[in-house]
Write a protein that holds these residues in place. Sequence first.
Motif, short mmCIF file in Angstrom:
data_model
loop_
_atom_site.label_atom_id
_atom_site.label_comp_id
_atom_site.label_asym_id
_atom_site.label_seq_id
_atom_site.Cartn_x
_atom_site.Cartn_y
_atom_site.Cartn_z
N ARG A 248 68.32 15.65 -26.04
CA ARG A 248 69.43 16.38 -26.65
C ARG A 248 70.13 15.48 -27.66
N MET A 249 70.76 16.13 -28.63
CA MET A 249 71.57 15.41 -29.61
C MET A 249 72.65 16.36 -30.11
N GLU A 250 73.71 15.81 -30.63
CA GLU A 250 74.83 16.60 -31.13
C GLU A 250 74.96 16.37 -32.63
N ALA A 251 75.34 17.42 -33.35
CA ALA A 251 75.52 17.32 -34.80
C ALA A 251 76.79 18.06 -35.20
N PRO A 252 77.49 17.57 -36.22
CA PRO A 252 78.76 18.18 -36.61
C PRO A 252 78.63 19.53 -37.29
N ASP A 253 77.46 19.84 -37.84
CA ASP A 253 77.23 21.13 -38.47
C ASP A 253 75.73 21.41 -38.50
N ALA A 254 75.37 22.59 -38.96
CA ALA A 254 73.96 23.01 -38.91
C ALA A 254 73.09 22.20 -39.87
N ARG A 255 73.62 21.86 -41.03
CA ARG A 255 72.84 21.05 -41.98
C ARG A 255 72.46 19.71 -41.36
N GLU A 256 73.45 19.09 -40.73
CA GLU A 256 73.18 17.79 -40.12
C GLU A 256 72.26 17.95 -38.91
N ALA A 257 72.40 19.06 -38.19
CA ALA A 257 71.49 19.32 -37.07
C ALA A 257 70.06 19.44 -37.57
N LEU A 258 69.87 20.11 -38.68
CA LEU A 258 68.53 20.24 -39.27
C LEU A 258 68.00 18.90 -39.72
N ARG A 259 68.83 18.10 -40.36
CA ARG A 259 68.40 16.79 -40.83
C ARG A 259 67.96 15.91 -39.66
N ARG A 260 68.76 15.90 -38.60
CA ARG A 260 68.43 15.07 -37.45
C ARG A 260 67.21 15.60 -36.70
N PHE A 261 67.09 16.91 -36.64
CA PHE A 261 65.92 17.49 -35.97
C PHE A 261 64.64 17.15 -36.72
N ARG A 262 64.69 17.19 -38.05
CA ARG A 262 63.50 16.84 -38.82
C ARG A 262 63.09 15.40 -38.57
N ALA A 263 64.08 14.50 -38.50
CA ALA A 263 63.77 13.10 -38.19
C ALA A 263 63.14 12.99 -36.80
N LEU A 264 63.65 13.79 -35.88
CA LEU A 264 63.12 13.79 -34.51
C LEU A 264 61.66 14.22 -34.50
N THR A 265 61.33 15.22 -35.29
CA THR A 265 59.93 15.69 -35.31
C THR A 265 59.00 14.63 -35.88
N TRP A 266 59.48 13.83 -36.83
CA TRP A 266 58.64 12.76 -37.38
C TRP A 266 58.33 11.72 -36.30
N VAL A 267 59.34 11.41 -35.50
CA VAL A 267 59.15 10.42 -34.44
C VAL A 267 58.23 10.98 -33.35
N ILE A 268 58.45 12.22 -32.97
CA ILE A 268 57.61 12.84 -31.94
C ILE A 268 56.18 12.98 -32.43
N GLY A 269 56.02 13.46 -33.67
CA GLY A 269 54.68 13.65 -34.22
C GLY A 269 53.89 12.36 -34.31
N GLY A 270 54.57 11.27 -34.56
CA GLY A 270 53.90 9.98 -34.66
C GLY A 270 53.48 9.40 -33.33
N GLY A 271 53.98 9.98 -32.23
CA GLY A 271 53.67 9.46 -30.91
C GLY A 271 52.62 10.26 -30.16
N ARG A 272 52.07 11.25 -30.80
CA ARG A 272 51.07 12.08 -30.12
C ARG A 272 49.82 11.27 -29.82
N GLU A 273 49.32 11.38 -28.60
CA GLU A 273 48.10 10.69 -28.21
C GLU A 273 46.88 11.46 -28.67
N GLY A 274 45.80 10.75 -28.96
CA GLY A 274 44.54 11.39 -29.25
C GLY A 274 43.90 11.93 -27.99
N ASP A 275 42.82 12.66 -28.16
CA ASP A 275 42.10 13.21 -27.00
C ASP A 275 41.46 12.09 -26.21
N TRP A 276 41.56 12.16 -24.89
CA TRP A 276 40.90 11.18 -24.04
C TRP A 276 40.73 11.80 -22.65
N THR A 277 39.79 11.28 -21.89
CA THR A 277 39.58 11.77 -20.52
C THR A 277 39.38 10.59 -19.59
#
Length: 277
Positions: A248-277
């Motif tokens: 969770r995170m808090e933002a003062p307005d919707a624009r800032e919420a969008l900006r922070r969410f986009r940054a969050l997706t970059w961090v999450i996307g960069g941590g995805r593991e490849g396929d393995w078994t």
Amino acid sequence: MTRVLISADMEGATGTVSPGDVEAGTPRYERFRRLLTQDVNAAVAGFADGGADEIIVNDAHCGMDNVLIEELDPRAVLIVGRHKPLGMMQGLETGVDAVAFVGYHAGAGEQGVLAHTYLSHSILGVRIDGVPVDEGRFNALVAAEAGTPVVLVTGDDLTCRDAARYAPGCRTVTVKTAISRHAAICRTPAVTSADIRREAAAALSSPPPRPTVRAAPHVVEVEVDSPHLAQRACALAGVEPAGHRTVRMEAPDAREALRRFRALTWVIGGGREGDWT
């Protein structure tokens, strides 16, 4: 003077049903970016019919360079390129009277063709102030805080159904009916173009009222599919754990919420593991 912003995504464009349709470099992509451009042109023509003096198209899919500028209706200008402060909503900051979402889709964890929220993987759901949101609802909140109504949404039937909830009174055009994530009953481009043009024109002749604004600040919660992604996300300032797989995170307005969410997706996307078994 009436100014309109068209935010153009691709998964909800006419005919698209599979990842290869919307992923640059695949054999099918060039064909479907042309169909996306056709949907956008229909909206441009309709808004021009309805009296718009200026029409801004913001390419909002993936690398944000999908709309074919050489085939774009010359009555519009195109914002192209991915590093934009407002991302999918770039152009809103210039002051517009109406917003349209063309080619939009359902959100992560929902039914619908190519449904996701920003990432095609990893994110299972997003909530703002406890309310589930997809890209359309999130972007509509940003527009609402600017006092700008969403007047037109195009996509599959589930996308249009959801739009009626977050943008009451907006016009919608169902370009396809979802069967599954990768299958749909698709209407032909000639038919969808005619419908988009007609509804865009009507959207300006009888626009919905100015949107109500949800009180800020906003709390954004993001659920991911693996605990390590939540741990990785918490490396960002202001992001806190809200469960093993939720942050969770808090933002003062919707624009800032969008900006922070986009940054969050970059961090999450960069941590995805490849396929393995």
